[in-house]
Design an enzyme around this catalytic site. Structure first.
Site, PDB file in Angstrom:
ATOM      1  N   ARG A  14       0.796  -1.224   0.000  1.00  0.00           N
ATOM      2  CA  ARG A  14       0.000   0.000   0.000  1.00  0.00           C
ATOM      3  C   ARG A  14       0.831   1.277   0.000  1.00  0.00           C
ATOM      4  O   ARG A  14       0.586   2.202  -0.779  1.00  0.00           O
ATOM      5  CB  ARG A  14      -0.931   0.057   1.234  1.00  0.00           C
ATOM      6  CG  ARG A  14      -2.216  -0.726   1.078  1.00  0.00           C
ATOM      7  CD  ARG A  14      -2.583  -1.342   2.407  1.00  0.00           C
ATOM      8  NE  ARG A  14      -1.613  -2.368   2.701  1.00  0.00           N
ATOM      9  CZ  ARG A  14      -1.714  -3.635   2.279  1.00  0.00           C
ATOM     10  NH1 ARG A  14      -2.765  -4.016   1.638  1.00  0.00           N
ATOM     11  NH2 ARG A  14      -0.759  -4.528   2.522  1.00  0.00           N
ATOM     12  N   ARG A  20      10.252   4.602   5.171  1.00  0.00           N
ATOM     13  CA  ARG A  20       9.751   3.538   6.059  1.00  0.00           C
ATOM     14  C   ARG A  20      10.988   2.884   6.672  1.00  0.00           C
ATOM     15  O   ARG A  20      11.753   2.209   5.968  1.00  0.00           O
ATOM     16  CB  ARG A  20       8.924   2.529   5.266  1.00  0.00           C
ATOM     17  CG  ARG A  20       8.694   1.244   6.033  1.00  0.00           C
ATOM     18  CD  ARG A  20       7.653   0.355   5.399  1.00  0.00           C
ATOM     19  NE  ARG A  20       6.320   0.911   5.574  1.00  0.00           N
ATOM     20  CZ  ARG A  20       5.198   0.250   5.339  1.00  0.00           C
ATOM     21  NH1 ARG A  20       5.236  -0.998   4.935  1.00  0.00           N
ATOM     22  NH2 ARG A  20       4.022   0.816   5.534  1.00  0.00           N
ATOM     23  N   HIS A  37       2.786   5.099  12.655  1.00  0.00           N
ATOM     24  CA  HIS A  37       2.395   5.005  11.244  1.00  0.00           C
ATOM     25  C   HIS A  37       1.355   6.102  10.983  1.00  0.00           C
ATOM     26  O   HIS A  37       0.170   5.821  10.793  1.00  0.00           O
ATOM     27  CB  HIS A  37       1.816   3.606  10.984  1.00  0.00           C
ATOM     28  CG  HIS A  37       1.719   3.224   9.539  1.00  0.00           C
ATOM     29  ND1 HIS A  37       2.170   4.020   8.507  1.00  0.00           N
ATOM     30  CD2 HIS A  37       1.211   2.096   8.946  1.00  0.00           C
ATOM     31  CE1 HIS A  37       1.949   3.412   7.350  1.00  0.00           C
ATOM     32  NE2 HIS A  37       1.371   2.257   7.590  1.00  0.00           N
ATOM     33  N   GLN A  53      -1.187   6.182   7.919  1.00  0.00           N
ATOM     34  CA  GLN A  53      -2.244   5.170   8.038  1.00  0.00           C
ATOM     35  C   GLN A  53      -3.415   5.698   8.875  1.00  0.00           C
ATOM     36  O   GLN A  53      -4.570   5.600   8.473  1.00  0.00           O
ATOM     37  CB  GLN A  53      -1.659   3.905   8.683  1.00  0.00           C
ATOM     38  CG  GLN A  53      -2.689   2.815   8.865  1.00  0.00           C
ATOM     39  CD  GLN A  53      -3.161   2.235   7.539  1.00  0.00           C
ATOM     40  OE1 GLN A  53      -2.351   1.826   6.735  1.00  0.00           O
ATOM     41  NE2 GLN A  53      -4.466   2.212   7.305  1.00  0.00           N
ATOM     42  N   ASN A  93       2.791   0.141  16.724  1.00  0.00           N
ATOM     43  CA  ASN A  93       2.921   1.425  16.026  1.00  0.00           C
ATOM     44  C   ASN A  93       1.572   2.019  15.584  1.00  0.00           C
ATOM     45  O   ASN A  93       1.409   3.238  15.566  1.00  0.00           O
ATOM     46  CB  ASN A  93       3.885   1.290  14.815  1.00  0.00           C
ATOM     47  CG  ASN A  93       3.661   0.044  13.965  1.00  0.00           C
ATOM     48  OD1 ASN A  93       2.698  -0.707  14.157  1.00  0.00           O
ATOM     49  ND2 ASN A  93       4.561  -0.184  13.013  1.00  0.00           N
ATOM     50  N   ASP A 149      -4.819  -5.251  13.956  1.00  0.00           N
ATOM     51  CA  ASP A 149      -3.600  -5.286  13.148  1.00  0.00           C
ATOM     52  C   ASP A 149      -2.921  -6.620  13.466  1.00  0.00           C
ATOM     53  O   ASP A 149      -3.289  -7.308  14.443  1.00  0.00           O
ATOM     54  CB  ASP A 149      -2.702  -4.085  13.537  1.00  0.00           C
ATOM     55  CG  ASP A 149      -1.416  -4.013  12.722  1.00  0.00           C
ATOM     56  OD1 ASP A 149      -1.331  -4.638  11.654  1.00  0.00           O
ATOM     57  OD2 ASP A 149      -0.478  -3.306  13.176  1.00  0.00           O
ATOM     58  N   SER A 185       4.445  -7.589  14.217  1.00  0.00           N
ATOM     59  CA  SER A 185       4.739  -6.598  13.175  1.00  0.00           C
ATOM     60  C   SER A 185       6.013  -6.955  12.418  1.00  0.00           C
ATOM     61  O   SER A 185       6.762  -7.856  12.827  1.00  0.00           O
ATOM     62  CB  SER A 185       4.898  -5.213  13.819  1.00  0.00           C
ATOM     63  OG  SER A 185       3.646  -4.720  14.217  1.00  0.00           O
ATOM     64  N   CYS A 207      -5.450  -2.088   9.094  1.00  0.00           N
ATOM     65  CA  CYS A 207      -4.541  -1.326   8.214  1.00  0.00           C
ATOM     66  C   CYS A 207      -4.053  -2.161   7.041  1.00  0.00           C
ATOM     67  O   CYS A 207      -3.616  -1.613   6.035  1.00  0.00           O
ATOM     68  CB  CYS A 207      -3.366  -0.804   9.026  1.00  0.00           C
ATOM     69  SG  CYS A 207      -2.492  -2.102   9.929  1.00  0.00           S
ATOM     70  N   LEU A 208      -4.119  -3.499   7.168  1.00  0.00           N
ATOM     71  CA  LEU A 208      -3.615  -4.459   6.166  1.00  0.00           C
ATOM     72  C   LEU A 208      -2.087  -4.316   6.027  1.00  0.00           C
ATOM     73  O   LEU A 208      -1.587  -3.210   6.207  1.00  0.00           O
ATOM     74  CB  LEU A 208      -4.297  -4.282   4.800  1.00  0.00           C
ATOM     75  CG  LEU A 208      -5.831  -4.399   4.798  1.00  0.00           C
ATOM     76  CD1 LEU A 208      -6.361  -4.173   3.370  1.00  0.00           C
ATOM     77  CD2 LEU A 208      -6.312  -5.752   5.318  1.00  0.00           C
ATOM     78  N   ARG A 252      -5.497   5.851   1.751  1.00  0.00           N
ATOM     79  CA  ARG A 252      -4.075   6.168   1.943  1.00  0.00           C
ATOM     80  C   ARG A 252      -3.618   7.120   0.829  1.00  0.00           C
ATOM     81  O   ARG A 252      -2.920   8.098   1.079  1.00  0.00           O
ATOM     82  CB  ARG A 252      -3.234   4.874   1.889  1.00  0.00           C
ATOM     83  CG  ARG A 252      -3.378   3.969   3.091  1.00  0.00           C
ATOM     84  CD  ARG A 252      -2.703   4.543   4.323  1.00  0.00           C
ATOM     85  NE  ARG A 252      -1.312   4.843   4.108  1.00  0.00           N
ATOM     86  CZ  ARG A 252      -0.309   3.950   4.181  1.00  0.00           C
ATOM     87  NH1 ARG A 252      -0.564   2.715   4.544  1.00  0.00           N
ATOM     88  NH2 ARG A 252       0.944   4.313   3.955  1.00  0.00           N
TER      89      ARG A 252
HETATM   90  N1  NVA Z   1       2.045  -3.088  12.740  1.00  0.00           N
HETATM   91  C1  NVA Z   1       2.288  -3.459  11.373  1.00  0.00           C
HETATM   92  C2  NVA Z   1       1.655  -2.461  10.446  1.00  0.00           C
HETATM   93  C3  NVA Z   1       1.812  -2.773   8.980  1.00  0.00           C
HETATM   94  C4  NVA Z   1       1.191  -1.744   8.095  1.00  0.00           C
HETATM   95  C5  NVA Z   1       3.781  -3.545  11.136  1.00  0.00           C
HETATM   96  O1  NVA Z   1       4.502  -2.642  11.603  1.00  0.00           O
HETATM   97  O2  NVA Z   1       4.226  -4.498  10.509  1.00  0.00           O
HETATM   98  N1   CP Z   2      -0.898  -0.546   5.690  1.00  0.00           N
HETATM   99  C1   CP Z   2       0.319  -0.474   5.123  1.00  0.00           C
HETATM  100  O1   CP Z   2       1.137   0.415   5.428  1.00  0.00           O
HETATM  101  O2   CP Z   2       0.538  -1.403   4.173  1.00  0.00           O
HETATM  102  P1   CP Z   2       1.944  -1.766   3.503  1.00  0.00           P
HETATM  103  O3   CP Z   2       2.812  -2.319   4.602  1.00  0.00           O
HETATM  104  O4   CP Z   2       1.627  -2.770   2.443  1.00  0.00           O
HETATM  105  O5   CP Z   2       2.535  -0.506   2.943  1.00  0.00           O
END
Ligand code: NVA
Ligand code: CP
Length: 305
Positions: free
Chosen positions: A54, A103, A130, A133, A161, A222, A226, A262-263, A290
């Site tokens: 995303r 990121r 984040h 998001q 997060n 979520d 993570s 949030c996927l 987003r």
């Molecule tokens: N908490 C998750 C969010 C992904 C969009 C991570 O940091 O992997």
């Molecule tokens: N929700 C989100 O930030 O998705 P991605 O990790 O795929 O960017």
């Protein structure tokens, strides 16, 4: 107006509302593929130390629609903080590009990137937060419920997060935010305090999903592990089993309760297929938004809103 977009709490309520209103306008323009090119001849450097679907696609698509070009730099490209010092990357990109989206793992690294950068830096997720998001999420709730104040938002799962960004938002916009998590997985205390000190929101930490979700406007979850914690997946699966968002939990919340995530989702772990595919699930609107909220954030940072 802050120069970078690192934490939602760096912005006033009025500034956040302006970003939401601009996102609404830009969403219509984007959907109609109207011309909107404030970033003609500009470039966005996108630095990814972690995977993404995303964030990468929405930033790249959005910036290019707005007339600019976006460069994808993956984990093996520039070796930020490894091959080269973060503060050197900041000053280098400040000379090539017009904006940076990053990121990263360690939150201190994005703070350093921003500190040495003369162009705006946008946080595309760190281990701590984040913000893009949660701006997309509050925008999605506004679209579905026609209001943003005084909603009961129940987050069920790891105090991660995503939770920190909800708490950052709660320090500025009035919500009732309940984080329902196992006892050893609560959000950072300092961030809970920041949200409470904002004085506009009610913050609760609970360990009892079925009681705490009652009358929720939104149930949000979520992944339990993570990025950077995936070796703990199996251990966490046992610890978090009572925190799964399934049909029974959604019934405890209420008939009108929206489901959000949030996927990417790990279906069958933190959420069941039935819930994610249900009529009250807005996960794909969140993902779509987003793009629109980030376009608004980028235009705002560049003074082009
Ligand atoms: N908490 C998750 C969010 C992904 C969009 C991570 O940091 O992997
Ligand atoms: N929700 C989100 O930030 O998705 P991605 O990790 O795929 O960017």
């Amino acid at each position: 107006m802050a120069k970078h977009f690192l934490h939602i709490s760096d912005y006033s309520k009025e500034e956040l509302l302006d970003i939401l209103h601009l996102a609404k306008e830009l969403k219509i323009k984007f959907r109609n593929r109207e011309d909107y090119t404030p970033f003609k001849n500009c470039s966005l450097a996108m630095i990814f130390a972690k995977p993404s679907a995303r964030t990468r696609v929405s930033f790249e698509t959005g910036f290019e629609w707005m007339g600019g070009s976006a460069l994808f730099l993956g984990p093996n490209d520039i070796g930020i903080g490894k091959r080269e010092a973060i503060k050197d990357i900041s000053r280098l990109f400040s000379r090539y590009n017009d904006m940076i989206m990053a990121r990263l793992f360690d939150h201190k690294h994005i703070l350093e990137l921003a500190q040495y950068s003369s162009i705006p830096v946008i946080n595309g997720l760190t281990d701590y937060n984040h913000p893009c998001q949660i701006m997309a999420d509050i925008f999605s709730i506004w679209e579905s419920k026609n209001r943003i104040d005084d909603l009961k938002i129940c987050y069920v799962g790891d105090g991660n997060n995503i939770v920190h960004s909800w708490l950052n938002l709660a320090s500025k916009i009035s919500i009732k935010f309940v984080c329902i998590c196992p006892e050893d997985y609560t959000p950072e205390e300092q961030t809970v305090e920041l949200a409470r000190k904002g004085g506009c929101s009610e913050i609760e930490i609970s360990h009892d999903p079925h009681t705490a979700v009652q009358n929720a406007d939104v149930v949000y979850t979520d992944v339990w592990a993570s990025m950077g914690q995936k070796e703990e997946v199996e251990e966490r699966e046992k610890l978090f089993k009572d925190f799964q968002v399934n049909e029974k939990l959604m019934e405890s919340a209420g008939k009108e309760t929206l489901f959000m995530h949030c996927l990417p989702a790990e279906r069958g772990r933190e959420v069941t297929d039935e819930v994610i595919e249900s009529d009250t699930s807005i996960v794909f609107s969140q993902a779509e938004n987003r793009l629109h909220i980030q376009n608004s954030i980028m235009a705002t940072l560049a003074g082009k809103g």
